[in-house]
Design a protein around this motif. Structure first.
Motif, mmCIF file in Angstrom:
data_model
loop_
_atom_site.group_PDB
_atom_site.id
_atom_site.type_symbol
_atom_site.label_atom_id
_atom_site.label_comp_id
_atom_site.label_asym_id
_atom_site.label_seq_id
_atom_site.Cartn_x
_atom_site.Cartn_y
_atom_site.Cartn_z
ATOM 1 N N ASN A 240 1.242 -98.632 25.069
ATOM 2 C CA ASN A 240 2.574 -98.871 23.798
ATOM 3 C C ASN A 240 3.651 -99.664 24.991
ATOM 4 O O ASN A 240 3.782 -100.193 24.880
ATOM 5 C CB ASN A 240 3.253 -98.055 23.568
ATOM 6 C CG ASN A 240 2.079 -96.854 21.810
ATOM 7 O OD1 ASN A 240 2.562 -96.437 21.704
ATOM 8 N ND2 ASN A 240 1.804 -98.363 21.245
ATOM 9 N N ASP A 245 4.338 -102.161 19.443
ATOM 10 C CA ASP A 245 3.793 -101.274 17.870
ATOM 11 C C ASP A 245 2.198 -101.031 17.418
ATOM 12 O O ASP A 245 2.248 -100.637 15.960
ATOM 13 C CB ASP A 245 4.426 -102.724 17.084
ATOM 14 C CG ASP A 245 5.606 -103.213 16.663
ATOM 15 O OD1 ASP A 245 6.259 -102.286 16.910
ATOM 16 O OD2 ASP A 245 5.558 -104.964 17.204
ATOM 17 N N THR A 247 -0.259 -98.472 16.570
ATOM 18 C CA THR A 247 -0.836 -97.125 16.330
ATOM 19 C C THR A 247 -2.027 -96.841 16.536
ATOM 20 O O THR A 247 -2.953 -97.313 17.239
ATOM 21 C CB THR A 247 0.013 -96.671 15.091
ATOM 22 O OG1 THR A 247 -1.166 -97.767 14.403
ATOM 23 C CG2 THR A 247 1.229 -97.832 14.434
#
Length: 271
Positions: A240, A245, A247
């Motif tokens: 990250n 963004d 995941t």
């Protein structure tokens, strides 16, 4: 491990040993490809085998890895745009390799591409003589190049994951420190995974920066390496830092796609 992802984690864990074995096998094949490994391309038109043909010809031509990756991407894009039926897949693949050399300023002469492609398809054959067969094949590649360019709307310079991979690896090396980083072949394995992923059309399905992160994370998982300093970042995953963004679910999905590419590999036989 995120407790909300037990299925993804379990799937990856069960495959991890197989992935390590596959990586070792892939490196051995690269080192002996022109000496002892023979792949029979006759009658095989599946995507993986044709992609392997691109890689084998690229190695024989001593093409740059980015040239080979470009050729593979062009081939996958072409096949998605046009049904493979009705086209000579190996002609398209040879042309993509020739076109990839142009795109990456890698000097691949058309005659060399033709001879290597012909010899790879017809093991033990002599170089093509300047006769009807030579000129017919040369004209076919020239025409196929124009077809590929039109089908891809002249957008033949892909944004490669390789540049993201190098940037992220350099950053991680600074986090680890030179001594700790040198203990594990994370960089080499990440690059191997990335190149191998180009055998699959799934390489087109994800942004190049996410593909690069997935290759690195898979390498870290394989060697059981934990990225340092993350405890000081409020438990933020290392990836990250590069893509806020991204995941875990998406990352696991891409990693599983990378591993799935090895399942498509056909058996090879020794000479």
């Amino acid at each position: 491990m995120n407790p909300s992802e037990p299925n993804s984690a379990e799937t990856l864990s069960s495959k991890m040993k197989d992935v390590i074995d596959v990586l070792a096998m892939q490196r051995e094949k690269r080192n002996t490809l022109q000496k002892s490994i023979t792949i029979d391309y006759s009658g095989a038109n599946d995507t993986f085998t044709v992609s392997r043909f691109i890689f084998e010809c690229g190695y024989k031509l001593e093409a740059h890895p980015l040239t080979i990756a470009t050729a593979a991407i062009l081939y996958h894009r072409f096949i998605r745009e046009a049904s493979s039926s009705g086209y000579d897949n190996y002609l398209i693949a040879s042309t993509c390799l020739y076109l990839g050399g142009k795109v990456k300023d890698d000097s691949l002469k058309i005659r060399d591409v033709m001879n290597v492609a012909y010899n790879t398809l017809h093991r033990g054959s002599q170089p093509l003589e300047l006769g009807d067969q030579y000129w017919s094949m040369r004209d076919a590649i020239v025409q196929a190049e124009l077809l590929i360019m039109r089908m891809l709307k002249f957008q033949v310079s892909p944004d490669h994951p390789h540049r993201y991979l190098l940037h992220y690896l350099r950053s991680l090396q600074a986090w680890f420190g030179e001594e700790e980083w040198s203990k594990y072949p994370v960089a080499k394995t990440s690059m191997s995974l990335l190149q191998d992923f180009h055998h699959s059309p799934s390489v087109l399905d994800y942004p190049p920066n996410l593909t690069a992160i997935a290759c690195i994370n898979l390498s870290l998982q394989i060697y059981g390496v934990v990225v340092p300093l993350m405890d000081e970042c409020d438990q933020q995953p290392w990836f990250n830092v590069f893509c806020k963004d991204l995941t875990r679910d998406k990352l696991w999905e891409i990693m599983e796609k990378i591993m799935a590419a090895y399942d498509e590999e056909p058996e090879t036989r020794d000479n």
